[in-house]
Design a protein around this motif. Structure first.
Motif, PDB file in Angstrom:
ATOM      1  N   GLN A  75       0.805  -1.225   0.000  1.00 64.28           N
ATOM      2  CA  GLN A  75       0.000   0.000   0.000  1.00 64.28           C
ATOM      3  C   GLN A  75       0.838   1.276   0.000  1.00 64.28           C
ATOM      4  O   GLN A  75       0.303   2.364  -0.226  1.00 64.28           O
ATOM      5  N   LEU A  76       2.120   1.160   0.276  1.00 62.79           N
ATOM      6  CA  LEU A  76       2.942   2.353   0.500  1.00 62.79           C
ATOM      7  C   LEU A  76       2.974   3.261  -0.715  1.00 62.79           C
ATOM      8  O   LEU A  76       2.891   4.490  -0.594  1.00 62.79           O
ATOM      9  N   PHE A  77       3.098   2.673  -1.904  1.00 58.34           N
ATOM     10  CA  PHE A  77       3.206   3.490  -3.119  1.00 58.34           C
ATOM     11  C   PHE A  77       1.953   4.350  -3.301  1.00 58.34           C
ATOM     12  O   PHE A  77       2.044   5.563  -3.548  1.00 58.34           O
ATOM     13  N   ILE A  78       0.778   3.735  -3.164  1.00 51.96           N
ATOM     14  CA  ILE A  78      -0.484   4.464  -3.328  1.00 51.96           C
ATOM     15  C   ILE A  78      -0.627   5.523  -2.244  1.00 51.96           C
ATOM     16  O   ILE A  78      -1.054   6.659  -2.503  1.00 51.96           O
ATOM     17  N   ARG A  79      -0.302   5.175  -1.013  1.00 47.96           N
ATOM     18  CA  ARG A  79      -0.436   6.116   0.091  1.00 47.96           C
ATOM     19  C   ARG A  79       0.466   7.334  -0.101  1.00 47.96           C
ATOM     20  O   ARG A  79       0.075   8.463   0.227  1.00 47.96           O
ATOM     21  N   ARG A  80       1.663   7.123  -0.611  1.00 43.95           N
ATOM     22  CA  ARG A  80       2.581   8.254  -0.783  1.00 43.95           C
ATOM     23  C   ARG A  80       2.151   9.159  -1.932  1.00 43.95           C
ATOM     24  O   ARG A  80       2.317  10.380  -1.859  1.00 43.95           O
ATOM     25  N   ILE A  81       1.596   8.569  -2.979  1.00 41.83           N
ATOM     26  CA  ILE A  81       1.019   9.402  -4.044  1.00 41.83           C
ATOM     27  C   ILE A  81      -0.149  10.216  -3.491  1.00 41.83           C
ATOM     28  O   ILE A  81      -0.281  11.416  -3.776  1.00 41.83           O
ATOM     29  N   PHE A  82      -0.975   9.567  -2.685  1.00 38.80           N
ATOM     30  CA  PHE A  82      -2.115  10.261  -2.079  1.00 38.80           C
ATOM     31  C   PHE A  82      -1.642  11.419  -1.197  1.00 38.80           C
ATOM     32  O   PHE A  82      -2.206  12.526  -1.254  1.00 38.80           O
TER      33      PHE A  82
END
Length: 733
Positions: free
Chosen positions: A364-371
């Motif tokens: 989930q880290l990639f999506i969370r950091r984009i968010f």
């Protein structure tokens, strides 16, 4: 902005600064305020009370004694008591003081008189030279088109650039050496022997694996057979954490009750909200509740261990090794063919871990950091119009053209109102609007899933700087230029570029007031700790009027302080040649900030973590960017001023700056990114010679035990988050 507006802002801010410092020098003498102004001493000495002294009239008189106690300790003493992060933060101020002292001497001693003696503004009157012509004549605006005087500005640009190279190189080298020495001399710590592992594959029942814990143990025994020591899993523990919060609340309440005299401990009813039920002694009642919570917590902890196969485990673990050397190998290499499995990184020191972030799946880290980046961008975009409206107050004369006449007459014709509105109100409102946003950015960094608090603060600092740079610098300039364009578009459209070029020098006076509001008055307000002082007073009324209380222990908010310092470095570089008059205001800011934060670091803030100066590379890179921005700007400035050859001679400077940065990156940055094998082996050998190995390994086995699974203590009321596991702490990377 007129001279009277600038003087009004200076008077208000100097008055507030004087008031805050006088109040601080009086309040700090009151023993009951020791929990606010001597937090570190009370924490370190584990004191709940201070020695009562007889009343003296001197306690009500301001004195400069705090300056002496803030100035006397050496850098080595600060390093020993507060850590390398605090020393590096103070060295940022020292670098700025040295650099901008040189810039001020050159700018105000050479460029300001040179600008003042030219005649461009007199030859091209704007209709306001009677009001603020003296200030504008001190800027590069007063240099005539194609004037040979511009060659002096080019020479100063080269001088400032190479001065920055020398000071930055010296600072990077010294901090790098301090980091290496600090890591070599620090006592062994768990983070030097441990890595964080994420992306653990699901257990394979065909291989006899029933839990993530068995999968981790099997993998590291197979691939690190000689040096694998132990591991600690991460668990779902929300219910248990809720019980622990209730337990801590009851324990603190019980401790406060025991400290009160018998006549103040009235019996209470045990029913709903204390309104119904049988009457019982308060200490007996809260002791019973504490025992009940203790039993529930122990039961939950046992259940977590028993139900490891039932989904409470998470695919993340701290893995510890017998040697630093093996931890280096594990942390800095790829463990699996699939790079998304068995992802390793250096473990933060135990007190630096954000355990809630570890509950986030690695995928989930990639999506969370984009968010997080997207939300931070939206915050900046939505804040910018508000700051833009505030900037309209900086140009009342133009603003009144678009307002109904009665409003202008009523508001701005009252003596002193116009000076306060133009000179002080824009900077005050800008500070107020932006004040709470760093906390929002910190929440976004937590949402992004960064494991350590220190890394969350570094990421937050980057987002906060972008917020400040866009809203304070870009929006301020563009907000003013709107009126310039409206005034000149219909009459002389070709003059729009020249009008825009005038905005940056003209906006310097707003930045002077912003510096005074943020620093001249802001730093004394920081040392006064007004909000903590009020909270401490309220808590004393509720608990015990007769003794001081140790307030909540705060750490230095790097994510808020470092971006502000960087913003003013940027403003100082941008205006060092264009408007040298800004530099003395900035120099006062850095000197005052250095003194105030020395005091706070020594007596108030307790380090929440130690990264070994990891902030410095981020500061260095941004100062390099500021230099490149300044140099590129002067390519345009010399072009507008009709000195084409000057623009040609500026072109090599950005290239020199980028080459210098690349050299520093290769020469010094690896010391902040990796932990070298030579040092690790030497320290492992030293531990073996001293016979520390076995005792050390016992500490490391339990260092990363999940907080919810640690044994609870019914007696101690101390905050475990403020205690180091071992005598001193340091980070390996």
């Amino acid at each position: 902005m007129e001279i009277s507006d600038l003087a009004t802002s200076a008077g208000i801010n100097i008055g507030l600064a004087t008031l805050f410092l006088l109040l601080y020098s009086v309040f700090r003498k009151n023993p009951r305020n020791a929990g606010v102004y001597s937090t570190r001493q009370m924490l370190r000495e584990k004191r709940k009370e201070v020695k009562r002294e007889p009343f003296s009239l001197n306690n009500l008189l301001p004195s400069p004694g705090w300056l002496v106690r803030a100035w006397n300790p050496s850098e080595d003493e600060i390093l020993e008591t507060a850590g390398l992060d605090a020393v590096v933060f103070l060295r940022i101020f020292k670098f700025c003081i040295r650099f901008f002292t040189i810039c001020t001497l050159v700018g105000c001693g050479i460029l300001a008189p040179l600008n003042f003696n030219d005649t461009y503004i007199a030859d091209h009157p704007s209709g306001k030279e009677e009001e603020n012509g003296t200030l504008e004549k001190l800027t590069i605006l007063n240099i005539s088109q194609g004037s040979p005087r511009l060659w002096f500005h080019l020479a100063v640009l080269y001088f400032i650039s190479f001065t920055a190279y020398i000071l930055l190189y010296s600072e990077y080298r010294e901090i790098s050496m301090m980091r290496q020495a600090y890591l070599m001399e620090a006592s062994p710590q768990p983070d030097q022997f441990s890595v964080l592992v994420r992306g653990i594959p699901k257990p394979d029942p065909d291989q006899g694996e029933k839990s993530y814990s068995e999968r981790v143990e099997k993998f590291f025994i197979e691939f690190h057979p000689l040096h694998y020591l132990s591991h600690q899993m991460i668990f779902h523990s929300n219910e248990l954490e809720s019980l622990l919060k209730k337990f801590d609340y009851e324990k603190n309440k019980l401790a406060n009750l025991k400290s009160k005299p018998l006549d103040e401990r009235k019996p209470c009813r045990t029913g709903f909200l204390g309104l119904f039920g049988p009457t019982k002694d308060r200490i007996e009642y809260h002791t019973q509740k504490l025992e009940e919570l203790f039993g529930q917590i122990r039961e939950q902890q046992i259940n977590i261990y028993i139900q490891q196969e039932g989904g409470l485990e998470l695919p993340a673990a701290f893995v510890s090794f017998r040697t630093r050397w093996e931890a280096v190998v594990a942390a800095q290499t790829q463990q699996s063919v699939n790079p998304m499995y068995w992802v390793t990184e250096w473990a933060p020191e135990p007190r630096d871990v954000d355990w809630n972030s570890l509950k986030i799946g690695h995928g989930q880290l990639f999506i969370r950091r984009i968010f997080s980046v997207a939300v931070a961008t939206l915050i900046i975009l939505f804040t910018s119009p508000v700051i833009g409206v505030i900037q309209l107050l900086d140009s009342i004369d133009r603003l009144t053209k678009y307002l109904p006449d009665p409003i202008a007459k009523i508001l701005f014709e009252i003596p002193g109102v116009k000076q306060v509105v133009q000179g002080y109100l824009p900077s005050l409102l800008t500070v107020a609007v932006l004040y709470g946003l760093p906390l929002v950015m910190m929440c976004l960094a937590k949402i992004a899933g960064y494991v350590s608090i220190s890394r969350q603060e570094r990421k937050t600092a980057g987002m906060v700087f972008n917020l400040l740079w866009i809203n304070v610098f870009v929006v301020s300039i563009l907000g003013t230029s709107i009126f310039q364009i409206l005034d000149t578009y219909s009459s002389d459209p070709r003059s729009i570029p020249r009008r825009l070029a005038e905005v940056i020098p003209g906006k310097a006076y707003f930045f002077m007031t912003y510096i005074m509001t943020t620093g001249w008055a802001g730093f004394p307000l920081e040392i006064l700790q007004s909000s903590v002082l009020i909270l401490n007073y309220v808590k004393r009324i509720m608990v015990d009027r007769s003794r001081p209380l140790l307030s909540d222990v705060w750490s230095l908010p790097y994510y808020r302080c470092v971006p502000n310092v960087l913003l003013f470095v940027f403003l100082g570089l941008t205006y060092s040649i264009i408007t040298p008059l800004l530099l003395p205001f900035l120099l006062v800011y850095f000197v005052l900030g250095y003194i105030v934060f020395r005091n706070q670091i020594l007596h108030v803030y307790e380090p929440a973590y130690e990264t070994g100066g990891q902030f410095w590379p981020h500061v260095h890179v941004r100062i390099i960017i500021f230099l490149v921005f300044l140099q590129i700007c002067f390519i345009g400035v010399f072009t507008v001023k009709g000195l084409g050859n000057g623009s040609f001679f500026v072109v090599p400077l950005p290239i020199f700056t980028l080459m210098f940065n690349e050299y520093c990156r290769q020469r010094f940055f690896p010391a902040f990114r990796h932990f070298n094998m030579e040092s690790t082996v030497k320290k492992d050998q030293a531990d073996a010679r001293k016979g520390l190995r076995e005792d050390l390994l016992e500490h490391i086995r339990v260092a990363y035990l999940h907080p919810a699974l640690r044994p609870v203590d019914m007696e101690s009321a101390e905050n475990p988050n403020t205690e180091s596991l071992l005598p001193s702490t340091s980070k390996a990377v």
